[in-house]
Scaffold this active site. Structure first.
Site, PDB file in Angstrom:
ATOM      1  N   ARG A 169      -7.707  -0.736   1.118  1.00  0.00           N
ATOM      2  CA  ARG A 169      -8.212  -1.964   0.481  1.00  0.00           C
ATOM      3  C   ARG A 169      -8.643  -1.699  -0.960  1.00  0.00           C
ATOM      4  NH1 ARG A 169     -12.486  -2.628   5.238  1.00  0.00           N
ATOM      5  NH2 ARG A 169     -10.745  -1.639   6.310  1.00  0.00           N
ATOM      6  N   ASP A 198     -12.449   6.516   4.346  1.00  0.00           N
ATOM      7  CA  ASP A 198     -11.187   6.287   5.066  1.00  0.00           C
ATOM      8  C   ASP A 198     -10.724   4.828   4.951  1.00  0.00           C
ATOM      9  OD1 ASP A 198      -8.997   6.928   6.552  1.00  0.00           O
ATOM     10  OD2 ASP A 198     -10.031   6.985   8.495  1.00  0.00           O
ATOM     11  N   LYS A 258       0.847  -1.201   0.000  1.00  0.00           N
ATOM     12  CA  LYS A 258       0.000   0.000   0.000  1.00  0.00           C
ATOM     13  C   LYS A 258       0.881   1.250   0.000  1.00  0.00           C
ATOM     14  CE  LYS A 258      -3.323   2.445   3.029  1.00  0.00           C
ATOM     15  NZ  LYS A 258      -4.175   2.368   4.237  1.00  0.00           N
ATOM     16  N   ASP A 260      -2.959  10.008   4.085  1.00  0.00           N
ATOM     17  CA  ASP A 260      -4.351   9.579   4.269  1.00  0.00           C
ATOM     18  C   ASP A 260      -5.035  10.497   5.270  1.00  0.00           C
ATOM     19  OD1 ASP A 260      -6.740   8.264   4.549  1.00  0.00           O
ATOM     20  OD2 ASP A 260      -5.910   6.524   5.625  1.00  0.00           O
ATOM     21  N   GLU A 314      -9.637   3.231   2.503  1.00  0.00           N
ATOM     22  CA  GLU A 314      -9.194   3.399   1.117  1.00  0.00           C
ATOM     23  C   GLU A 314      -8.072   2.440   0.727  1.00  0.00           C
ATOM     24  OE1 GLU A 314      -7.908   5.009   3.586  1.00  0.00           O
ATOM     25  OE2 GLU A 314      -5.800   4.653   3.111  1.00  0.00           O
ATOM     26  N   LYS A 337     -10.545  12.066   8.985  1.00  0.00           N
ATOM     27  CA  LYS A 337      -9.999  11.611  10.273  1.00  0.00           C
ATOM     28  C   LYS A 337      -9.989  12.770  11.267  1.00  0.00           C
ATOM     29  CE  LYS A 337      -6.706   8.160   8.514  1.00  0.00           C
ATOM     30  NZ  LYS A 337      -7.254   6.975   9.190  1.00  0.00           N
ATOM     31  N   ASP A 349       1.430   6.127   5.725  1.00  0.00           N
ATOM     32  CA  ASP A 349       0.463   5.174   5.189  1.00  0.00           C
ATOM     33  C   ASP A 349       0.968   4.498   3.904  1.00  0.00           C
ATOM     34  OD1 ASP A 349      -1.891   3.878   5.745  1.00  0.00           O
ATOM     35  OD2 ASP A 349      -3.169   5.313   4.685  1.00  0.00           O
TER      36      ASP A 349
HETATM   37  N1  BES Z   1      -4.429   4.106   7.113  1.00  0.00           N
HETATM   38  C1  BES Z   1      -5.531   3.742   7.908  1.00  0.00           C
HETATM   39  C2  BES Z   1      -5.222   2.669   8.938  1.00  0.00           C
HETATM   40  C3  BES Z   1      -4.354   3.072  10.069  1.00  0.00           C
HETATM   41  C4  BES Z   1      -4.897   3.558  11.225  1.00  0.00           C
HETATM   42  C5  BES Z   1      -3.002   2.876   9.990  1.00  0.00           C
HETATM   43  C6  BES Z   1      -4.079   3.887  12.279  1.00  0.00           C
HETATM   44  C7  BES Z   1      -2.200   3.208  11.043  1.00  0.00           C
HETATM   45  C8  BES Z   1      -2.738   3.694  12.195  1.00  0.00           C
HETATM   46  C9  BES Z   1      -6.647   3.204   7.024  1.00  0.00           C
HETATM   47  O1  BES Z   1      -6.728   3.730   5.772  1.00  0.00           O
HETATM   48  C10 BES Z   1      -7.925   3.503   7.737  1.00  0.00           C
HETATM   49  O2  BES Z   1      -8.180   4.638   7.980  1.00  0.00           O
HETATM   50  N2  BES Z   1      -8.678   2.467   8.063  1.00  0.00           N
HETATM   51  C11 BES Z   1      -9.897   2.641   8.771  1.00  0.00           C
HETATM   52  C12 BES Z   1     -10.876   1.625   8.254  1.00  0.00           C
HETATM   53  C13 BES Z   1     -12.272   1.776   8.810  1.00  0.00           C
HETATM   54  C14 BES Z   1     -12.898   3.052   8.310  1.00  0.00           C
HETATM   55  C15 BES Z   1     -13.079   0.583   8.396  1.00  0.00           C
HETATM   56  C16 BES Z   1      -9.641   2.397  10.260  1.00  0.00           C
HETATM   57  O3  BES Z   1      -8.905   1.492  10.601  1.00  0.00           O
HETATM   58  O4  BES Z   1     -10.178   3.156  11.058  1.00  0.00           O
HETATM   59 ZN    ZN Z   2      -4.905   4.452   4.961  1.00  0.00          ZN
HETATM   60 ZN    ZN Z   3      -7.827   5.540   5.698  1.00  0.00          ZN
END
Ligand code: BES
Ligand code: ZN
Ligand code: ZN
Length: 499
Positions: A351, A347, A265, A270, A349, A277, A288
């Site tokens: 995947r 968020d 990724k 992000d 994204e 966020k 990210d």
């Molecule tokens: N990049 C984030 C995941 C992340 C969170 C990495 C904290 C490192 C530390 C990812 O894109 C994300 O925001 N995922 C969301 C998914 C949710 C909306 C289903 C998450 O984990 O909150």
């Molecule tokens: Zn992310």
């Molecule tokens: Zn995200």
């Protein structure tokens, strides 16, 4: 810092500082010992006073000790023989580096043979030691202005061993390459989003690959559109920066042999998109792209090590931002493999950009696909910053991963996901939803989403490095407190070696 290897007797050398190892006595209540008997005698009082305890990661400098032909002496603790592993050696090396830095030592000669008190062989410990030094020596200060007249003194560390086997040289070189490629990945992550855009990330991959025999191409937006990568394009819609799809190819194996495929990724920033966020710690989302950076570092290492394997890596790269064109919650996009998904949370994204990359990797008739991504906050909650959670349903691949991680010293943990998680990701209006409405198992449902884009029967593993991708310095002394870790480079190289 520069680390060198010498096949010599340390008593024939002279220099500023000499380094010996210590460990607790095998007998209860006895003073610690230094691995050289004559040095133990010299430090007898410090040993009996428990100034030197031999504890792991202890590093004590004796200035102006004037021992043999050296001015200063540093004694580094290895911990008990029975608890010594390559990882404890790696950490002892990092402890030594920190002591050298703190005491402003500029030249150190390490009596490397002192490492092998236990059954393990010197080659393995030499590799771990050189990794620990070079990983601990990483810092990211290129964005700070420097006083013009101040010249940084170079630190030279000489590892000295009487052993003349080729295996020691090989191990030294391998440790040096693995650490430098990990540090390459770290730098990409430590760069802020404005200086590490998808375009720059691709340029860095090309720059790093120069002279290694790797073939690197970076597709621009036009090509990505032509390739029907609707996931990557959907996320990129909200960004003013062009996306890139980075392809790195290495052909070290026999012609026609199925390639190992890595996918990472490469989200250079992000902010969450419209499902924005919270502000606190949002700056951390420059990391990210550490899955992508780790995969780039892995490819550089594989090429430099000249492994006899065919490998292809794919890094989809974009920002997740919010301009007027940004994807809105509820929007539907079509991935490369034709599956449609509703973006119910912008968020989630990672995947989406991985969907296209996994589909494309599946088309290469790969032996396996391995992906790495800072995918879910749920993984941080589940495992914290020591263990990387990985998902695979393939038992043979799981065995290979465990073996690789055992050698690399990077802690991994096999995570569960099954058909229930797959069901959770079904869409209402499209084939899939990018979030689960059920709640819980956020990392497993993300893995179940990714699985939809991997060709049937292809052994595949997904590594969620959200917790281990950065800020591990509070636990691992060869990582910086706030920076990128470059996690999985060492393990991925070990996986590739098995094909
Ligand atoms: N990049 C984030 C995941 C992340 C969170 C990495 C904290 C490192 C530390 C990812 O894109 C994300 O925001 N995922 C969301 C998914 C949710 C909306 C289903 C998450 O984990 O909150
Ligand atoms: Zn992310
Ligand atoms: Zn995200």
């Amino acid at each position: 810092m520069q680390v060198h290897l010498h096949a010599k007797d340390i008593s024939t050398l002279q220099g500023q500082t000499v380094v010996f190892f210590s460990k607790p006595s095998a007998k209860k209540d006895q003073p610690a010992v230094i691995t050289e008997k004559d040095v133990t005698e010299i430090f007898e009082e410090s040993l009996s006073d428990k100034i030197i305890t031999g504890a792991a990661n202890e590093a004590i400098t004796f200035r102006e000790a004037n021992l043999n032909n050296f001015r200063h002496v540093i004694i580094v603790g290895l911990g008990a023989d029975s608890k010594m592993t390559a990882e404890t050696v790696r950490q002892s090396a990092a402890a030594l580096y920190k002591e050298i830095k703190a005491t402003k030592v500029t030249e150190a000669f390490v009596q490397l043979d002192g490492l092998t008190g236990s059954k393990k062989d010197l080659a393995e410990y030499t590799q771990a030691f050189v990794e620990g030094l070079n990983l601990a020596g990483y810092s990211f200060d290129e964005l700070k202005s420097k006083p013009k007249d101040k010249k940084e003194e170079v630190i030279n560390i000489h590892l000295v061993t009487k052993a003349k086997d080729k295996s020691i040289v090989t191990a030294f070189n391998e440790g040096t390459i693995l650490a430098s490629c990990t540090n390459f990945a770290r730098r990409l992550g430590d760069m802020p989003g404005n200086l590490m855009t998808p375009t720059i990330l691709a340029e860095e991959a090309i720059r790093g690959a120069k002279g290694t025999g790797l073939k690197v191409t970076a597709w621009d937006k036009k090509r990505i559109e032509k390739e029907r990568m609707g996931g990557l394009l959907g996320v990129n819609q909200g960004s003013d920066q062009e996306p890139r799809f980075i392809v790195m190819e290495y052909s070290g194996g026999t012609k026609g042999k199925k390639p190992v495929c890595f996918v990472g990724k490469g989200l250079t920033f992000d902010c969450g998109g419209v499902s924005i966020k919270p502000g606190a710690k949002m700056e951390e989302m420059k990391y990210d792209m550490m899955g992508g950076a780790g995969v780039i570092g892995t490819m550089l290492a594989i090429a430099q090590l000249k492994l006899k394997v065919n490998v292809i890596a794919f890094v989809p790269s974009t920002e997740n931002m919010i301009n007027g064109h940004a994807t809105k919650p509820g929007d539907v996009h079509t991935a490369r493999n034709g599956k449609t998904f509703e973006v119910n949370n912008t968020d989630a994204e990672g995947r989406l950009i991985l969907s296209d990359a996994l589909s494309y990797a599946s088309e290469q008739d790969p032996a396996i696909i391995i992906d790495a991504a800072t995918l879910t906050g749920a993984m941080v909650v589940a495992l914290g910053n020591i263990h990387t959670g990985y998902f695979t349903k393939n038992a043979a691949l799981k065995t290979k991963i465990e073996k690789a991680a055992d050698i690399s010293g990077e802690a991994v943990w096999h995570m569960p996901f099954n058909e229930h998680h797959t069901k959770d990701m079904k869409g209402t209006y499209a084939d899939l939803s990018n979030i689960s409405y059920t709640g819980g198992a956020g990392s497993g449902t993300a893995a179940a989403f990714l699985e939809q884009f991997v060709g049937e029967d292809i052994p595949w593993a997904h590594f969620d490095i959200a917790g281990t991708g950065w800020a591990c310095g509070n636990r691992l002394n060869y990582c910086t407190p706030k920076g990128a870790t470059g996690v999985m480079v060492r393990t991925f190289v070990e996986i590739a070696k098995q094909y």
